[in-house]
Design a protein around this motif. Structure first.
Motif, PDB file in Angstrom:
ATOM      1  N   LEU A   1       0.847  -1.191   0.000  1.00  0.00           N
ATOM      2  CA  LEU A   1       0.000   0.000   0.000  1.00  0.00           C
ATOM      3  C   LEU A   1       0.882   1.240   0.000  1.00  0.00           C
ATOM      4  O   LEU A   1       1.697   1.438   0.898  1.00  0.00           O
ATOM      5  CB  LEU A   1      -0.902   0.005   1.242  1.00  0.00           C
ATOM      6  CG  LEU A   1      -1.807   1.222   1.422  1.00  0.00           C
ATOM      7  CD1 LEU A   1      -2.729   1.407   0.220  1.00  0.00           C
ATOM      8  CD2 LEU A   1      -2.619   1.103   2.711  1.00  0.00           C
ATOM      9  N   LEU A   2       0.736   2.072  -1.020  1.00  0.00           N
ATOM     10  CA  LEU A   2       1.493   3.313  -1.160  1.00  0.00           C
ATOM     11  C   LEU A   2       0.570   4.488  -0.865  1.00  0.00           C
ATOM     12  O   LEU A   2      -0.443   4.671  -1.536  1.00  0.00           O
ATOM     13  CB  LEU A   2       2.050   3.450  -2.578  1.00  0.00           C
ATOM     14  CG  LEU A   2       2.910   2.295  -3.115  1.00  0.00           C
ATOM     15  CD1 LEU A   2       3.252   2.544  -4.584  1.00  0.00           C
ATOM     16  CD2 LEU A   2       4.170   2.141  -2.283  1.00  0.00           C
ATOM     17  N   LEU A   3       0.922   5.301   0.125  1.00  0.00           N
ATOM     18  CA  LEU A   3       0.131   6.491   0.441  1.00  0.00           C
ATOM     19  C   LEU A   3       0.648   7.686  -0.340  1.00  0.00           C
ATOM     20  O   LEU A   3       1.857   7.883  -0.451  1.00  0.00           O
ATOM     21  CB  LEU A   3       0.202   6.792   1.934  1.00  0.00           C
ATOM     22  CG  LEU A   3      -0.270   5.710   2.905  1.00  0.00           C
ATOM     23  CD1 LEU A   3      -0.276   6.259   4.320  1.00  0.00           C
ATOM     24  CD2 LEU A   3      -1.643   5.178   2.526  1.00  0.00           C
TER      25      LEU A   3
ATOM     26  N   LYS B   1      -7.636  -5.607   1.491  1.00  0.00           N
ATOM     27  CA  LYS B   1      -6.696  -6.015   0.439  1.00  0.00           C
ATOM     28  C   LYS B   1      -5.590  -6.929   0.969  1.00  0.00           C
ATOM     29  O   LYS B   1      -4.724  -7.346   0.203  1.00  0.00           O
ATOM     30  CB  LYS B   1      -6.055  -4.775  -0.202  1.00  0.00           C
ATOM     31  CG  LYS B   1      -7.052  -3.781  -0.795  1.00  0.00           C
ATOM     32  CD  LYS B   1      -7.843  -4.388  -1.950  1.00  0.00           C
ATOM     33  CE  LYS B   1      -8.757  -3.345  -2.591  1.00  0.00           C
ATOM     34  NZ  LYS B   1      -9.557  -3.908  -3.701  1.00  0.00           N
ATOM     35  N   HIS B   2      -5.608  -7.221   2.265  1.00  0.00           N
ATOM     36  CA  HIS B   2      -4.599  -8.107   2.875  1.00  0.00           C
ATOM     37  C   HIS B   2      -3.179  -7.590   2.600  1.00  0.00           C
ATOM     38  O   HIS B   2      -2.321  -8.297   2.075  1.00  0.00           O
ATOM     39  CB  HIS B   2      -4.757  -9.537   2.362  1.00  0.00           C
ATOM     40  CG  HIS B   2      -6.149 -10.083   2.531  1.00  0.00           C
ATOM     41  ND1 HIS B   2      -6.671 -10.424   3.756  1.00  0.00           N
ATOM     42  CD2 HIS B   2      -7.136 -10.308   1.610  1.00  0.00           C
ATOM     43  CE1 HIS B   2      -7.926 -10.853   3.594  1.00  0.00           C
ATOM     44  NE2 HIS B   2      -8.228 -10.788   2.315  1.00  0.00           N
ATOM     45  N   ILE B   3      -2.961  -6.338   2.968  1.00  0.00           N
ATOM     46  CA  ILE B   3      -1.698  -5.654   2.686  1.00  0.00           C
ATOM     47  C   ILE B   3      -0.543  -6.258   3.498  1.00  0.00           C
ATOM     48  O   ILE B   3      -0.675  -6.527   4.688  1.00  0.00           O
ATOM     49  CB  ILE B   3      -1.825  -4.152   3.007  1.00  0.00           C
ATOM     50  CG1 ILE B   3      -2.904  -3.504   2.123  1.00  0.00           C
ATOM     51  CG2 ILE B   3      -0.482  -3.444   2.840  1.00  0.00           C
ATOM     52  CD1 ILE B   3      -2.635  -3.573   0.633  1.00  0.00           C
ATOM     53  N   ASP B   4       0.592  -6.448   2.838  1.00  0.00           N
ATOM     54  CA  ASP B   4       1.797  -6.965   3.499  1.00  0.00           C
ATOM     55  C   ASP B   4       2.639  -5.849   4.094  1.00  0.00           C
ATOM     56  O   ASP B   4       3.213  -6.005   5.176  1.00  0.00           O
ATOM     57  CB  ASP B   4       2.652  -7.751   2.495  1.00  0.00           C
ATOM     58  CG  ASP B   4       1.939  -8.984   1.973  1.00  0.00           C
ATOM     59  OD1 ASP B   4       1.514  -9.805   2.799  1.00  0.00           O
ATOM     60  OD2 ASP B   4       1.794  -9.115   0.738  1.00  0.00           O
ATOM     61  N   VAL B   5       2.746  -4.746   3.377  1.00  0.00           N
ATOM     62  CA  VAL B   5       3.559  -3.622   3.869  1.00  0.00           C
ATOM     63  C   VAL B   5       2.961  -2.306   3.391  1.00  0.00           C
ATOM     64  O   VAL B   5       2.490  -2.186   2.258  1.00  0.00           O
ATOM     65  CB  VAL B   5       5.036  -3.760   3.422  1.00  0.00           C
ATOM     66  CG1 VAL B   5       5.148  -3.819   1.908  1.00  0.00           C
ATOM     67  CG2 VAL B   5       5.890  -2.640   3.987  1.00  0.00           C
ATOM     68  N   LEU B   6       2.961  -1.342   4.286  1.00  0.00           N
ATOM     69  CA  LEU B   6       2.477   0.008   4.020  1.00  0.00           C
ATOM     70  C   LEU B   6       3.684   0.923   3.864  1.00  0.00           C
ATOM     71  O   LEU B   6       4.614   0.873   4.671  1.00  0.00           O
ATOM     72  CB  LEU B   6       1.596   0.455   5.189  1.00  0.00           C
ATOM     73  CG  LEU B   6       1.360   1.931   5.458  1.00  0.00           C
ATOM     74  CD1 LEU B   6       0.545   2.545   4.334  1.00  0.00           C
ATOM     75  CD2 LEU B   6       0.649   2.122   6.790  1.00  0.00           C
ATOM     76  N   VAL B   7       3.675   1.775   2.836  1.00  0.00           N
ATOM     77  CA  VAL B   7       4.816   2.662   2.565  1.00  0.00           C
ATOM     78  C   VAL B   7       4.348   4.109   2.580  1.00  0.00           C
ATOM     79  O   VAL B   7       3.362   4.464   1.924  1.00  0.00           O
ATOM     80  CB  VAL B   7       5.460   2.343   1.202  1.00  0.00           C
ATOM     81  CG1 VAL B   7       6.648   3.274   0.952  1.00  0.00           C
ATOM     82  CG2 VAL B   7       5.900   0.882   1.142  1.00  0.00           C
ATOM     83  N   MET B   8       5.070   4.954   3.320  1.00  0.00           N
ATOM     84  CA  MET B   8       4.735   6.370   3.361  1.00  0.00           C
ATOM     85  C   MET B   8       6.001   7.196   3.538  1.00  0.00           C
ATOM     86  O   MET B   8       7.038   6.695   3.980  1.00  0.00           O
ATOM     87  CB  MET B   8       3.741   6.664   4.483  1.00  0.00           C
ATOM     88  CG  MET B   8       4.232   6.364   5.882  1.00  0.00           C
ATOM     89  SD  MET B   8       2.911   6.434   7.145  1.00  0.00           S
ATOM     90  CE  MET B   8       2.256   8.076   6.894  1.00  0.00           C
TER      91      MET B   8
END
Length: 278
Positions: free
Chosen positions: A5-7, A106-113
């Motif tokens: 997930l890209l914010l 979405k069963h996100i593995d990693v969030l990036v911000m």
């Protein structure tokens, strides 16, 4: 397939964080969800009146969709990776609630911000709100400092406080990350209130086990606050990324004494990767 997930708030800081993530995961098969969270206060009744016969959807959402599509097109052109897929998302919720919903659905593995720290009175998505995301969203989170140019995280630092152990679910994820994306793990046991012999013995037993898989070293620092110890270690060693194990601190402790994560997060020198203890 890795789900990332890209914010974005369409700032240079958020774009830079995206570029870091796409470089880091270039050997993986990934689907990137590009999320923009629009504050309800960012548009007014006047905006709707000026829209005339246009629907509310067209007057508010269409422009954001256009920006997101342009952003994804630029990413595809720059990285040209057949193993990457992209999906754009827009939400009008509270930031952490919006992220939580996507992480779950979405069963996100990693969030990036991205993060530009706390440099002014105005709180922006990638300023002090970074800490709120780490605190409230139960997802592995990668935070990239403003203007940080991508470099493979060859040397990774894992600082440990009195609540942390080299074991459990979070540490298993850390080992997996280091094996896949890094070359060396530095473990820094920080005892702010004096030596902890039992913890150190346990650390060394675990170190002996996983050091067979990749190079590592272990250091002990006594009677020094964690944020000072981490900053000093980064400045005197070739550290490319810091990993933290996020523990749920007591409310009063966080209120009166501050939070280790907050102190480090507000003064990022290298990217920060946070794994939750649960």
């Amino acid at each position: 397939m890795k789900k990332v997930l890209l914010l974005t708030d369409f700032s240079d800081t958020s774009k830079n964080a995206m570029h870091y993530a796409l470089n880091l995961f270039k050997e993986d098969t990934c689907i990137f969800y590009v999320l923009h969270v629009q504050k309800s206060t960012s548009y007014t009744t006047d905006d709707l009146m000026l829209a005339g016969n246009e629907s509310i959807y067209n007057s508010i959402v269409k422009d954001v969709e256009y920006q997101l599509d342009g952003l994804v097109s630029a990413l595809k052109k720059k990285f040209n990776n057949v193993n990457f897929k992209f999906e754009t998302l827009i939400d009008y919720d509270v930031l952490t609630d919006a992220i939580d919903q996507v992480v779950s659905s979405k069963h996100i593995d990693v969030l990036v911000m991205g993060s530009n720290g706390v440099s002014g009175a105005k709180e922006v998505v990638f300023g002090s709100n970074t800490i709120n995301v780490i605190r409230k969203v139960e997802c592995t989170t990668l935070v990239i400092p403003e203007g940080f140019t991508y470099k493979k995280p060859q040397e990774v630092l894992l600082p440990l406080d009195s609540l942390d152990t080299l074991g459990g679910k979070a540490f298993s994820k850390i080992l997996q990350f280091v094996k896949m994306y890094s070359n060396k793990l530095h473990v820094l046991r920080i005892n702010e209130n004096g030596s902890m012999p039992d913890a150190q013995i346990n650390d060394l037993e675990h170190m002996e086990y996983f050091s067979k898989d990749f190079p590592s070293n272990y250091h002990i620092v006594n009677n020094v606050p964690m944020h000072y110890a981490v900053s000093g270690y980064i400045q005197t060693n070739a550290i490319d990324l810091t990993i933290l194990i996020e523990q749920k601190e007591l409310l009063l402790e966080r209120f009166f004494m501050g939070s280790t994560t907050t102190k480090i997060g507000n003064n990022l020198e290298v990217p920060l990767l946070v794994f939750h203890s649960k």
